[in-house]
Design an enzyme around this catalytic site. Structure first.
Site, PDB file in Angstrom:
ATOM      1  N   ARG A  46      28.208  69.845 -16.282  1.00 15.65           N
ATOM      2  CA  ARG A  46      27.828  68.552 -16.406  1.00 15.65           C
ATOM      3  C   ARG A  46      28.699  68.019 -15.369  1.00 15.65           C
ATOM      4  O   ARG A  46      30.001  67.659 -15.462  1.00 15.65           O
ATOM      5  CB  ARG A  46      28.080  68.000 -17.700  1.00 15.65           C
ATOM      6  N   SER A 118      20.303  63.503 -25.890  1.00 12.12           N
ATOM      7  CA  SER A 118      21.042  62.900 -26.643  1.00 12.12           C
ATOM      8  C   SER A 118      20.669  61.902 -27.530  1.00 12.12           C
ATOM      9  O   SER A 118      19.541  61.218 -27.163  1.00 12.12           O
ATOM     10  CB  SER A 118      22.191  62.380 -25.768  1.00 12.12           C
ATOM     11  N   LYS A 147      33.279  59.884 -21.510  1.00 10.33           N
ATOM     12  CA  LYS A 147      32.064  59.548 -21.107  1.00 10.33           C
ATOM     13  C   LYS A 147      32.210  57.852 -20.927  1.00 10.33           C
ATOM     14  O   LYS A 147      32.230  57.318 -22.097  1.00 10.33           O
ATOM     15  CB  LYS A 147      30.941  59.909 -22.214  1.00 10.33           C
TER      16      LYS A 147
HETATM   17  N1  3NM Z   1      28.090  62.491 -24.858  1.00 11.13           N
HETATM   18  P1  3NM Z   1      34.787  64.787 -25.125  1.00 11.13           P
HETATM   19  S1  3NM Z   1      30.216  61.801 -25.853  1.00 11.13           S
HETATM   20  C1  3NM Z   1      28.945  63.870 -22.693  1.00 11.13           C
HETATM   21  O1  3NM Z   1      27.852  60.226 -27.518  1.00 11.13           O
HETATM   22  C2  3NM Z   1      29.193  62.999 -23.827  1.00 11.13           C
HETATM   23  O2  3NM Z   1      26.173  61.227 -26.254  1.00 11.13           O
HETATM   24  C3  3NM Z   1      28.473  62.012 -25.726  1.00 11.13           C
HETATM   25  O3  3NM Z   1      33.459  64.533 -24.139  1.00 11.13           O
HETATM   26  C4  3NM Z   1      27.492  61.089 -26.387  1.00 11.13           C
HETATM   27  O4  3NM Z   1      34.638  65.976 -25.819  1.00 11.13           O
HETATM   28  C5  3NM Z   1      30.546  62.590 -24.528  1.00 11.13           C
HETATM   29  O5  3NM Z   1      35.678  65.060 -24.005  1.00 11.13           O
HETATM   30  C6  3NM Z   1      31.723  63.242 -23.940  1.00 11.13           C
HETATM   31  O6  3NM Z   1      34.858  63.675 -25.869  1.00 11.13           O
HETATM   32  C7  3NM Z   1      32.177  64.259 -24.694  1.00 11.13           C
END
Ligand code: 3NM
Length: 218
Positions: A46, A118, A147
């Protein structure tokens, strides 16, 4: 690699996501290598945000990440960039609600590649299924630093609702997840957890991977 449903469900267990912008090490590929070696079950490249790679460097990084995944026989997913996923013969592609329509993506990738979408509501989950998704990512489970435009935190509520409705696709939880969260997430009915920072920003990624696996295999 067999791209069946059972193989997918297994792969979704510990789904590691990162791009060159994530991580602490000078060499992000080394972080990916170490995480794969320690046993992550799936990887998504990503490449996002102001510090992400562009042009030739971006494609070379993606190829290197794919080659590492092949070496460890771990499925390689590409985030968003469907054309590049096809070009790299990725095992799958993951798209968000703001990306290309899932139906159009499915037409492009055919049946040989997995499609993840998602989803942040029952409606989005149902639409993803109708449009040909193989799994959905549901989040954010907790606050995330990875994000900036994440939706509001939903914990495991949507996962539980979908399971109560016998939603047929595997669900992977995402957003701020650490090993301590695994029991709650799997008891809610998720097939696994998707993780960026807990692994990529750790001073010792392999030990965090092992902690996750211990919780997942309990
Ligand atoms: N998508 P981390 S939260 C890429 O809610 C992504 O759809 C999300 O990263 C969603 O593990 C997210 O560092 C980030 O929190 C996840």
């Amino acid at each position: 690699m067999t791209r069946g449903q059972e193989a997918l469900r297994k792969a979704l267990s510990l789904y590691f996501i990162m791009g060159s912008q994530d991580g602490r090490e000078e060499q992000p590929l080394r972080t990916i290598d170490r995480a794969l070696k320690a046993g992550v079950t799936c990887f998504q490249w990503r490449e996002k945000g102001p510090r992400s790679l562009k042009g030739r460097e971006r494609i070379d990084f993606a190829k290197d990440a794919r080659n590492l995944c092949q070496r460890y026989r771990v499925p390689f997913f590409v985030d968003d960039d469907v054309d590049l996923a096809v070009q790299l013969e990725a095992d799958g592609v993951h798209i968000g609600q703001k990306d290309e329509n899932a139906k159009a993506v499915r037409r492009k990738i055919g049946d040989k590649m997995w499609l993840g979408v998602s989803a942040h509501s029952l409606e989005e989950a149902e639409r993803a299924r109708e449009q040909g998704a193989d799994y959905i990512g549901v989040g954010p489970y907790k606050m995330t630093q990875s994000k900036p435009d994440a939706e509001s935190v939903i914990g495991s509520t949507l996962i539980r609702q979908l399971r109560a409705l016998s939603y047929p696709l595997p669900i992977v939880a995402i957003g701020g997840i650490t090993p301590d969260d695994v029991p709650e997430i799997t008891s809610a009915g998720a097939a696994g957890v998707a993780v960026i920072s807990a692994i990529s920003k750790s001073p010792d990624p392999p030990s965090v991977v092992r902690e996750f696996l211990k919780e997942l295999n309990r």
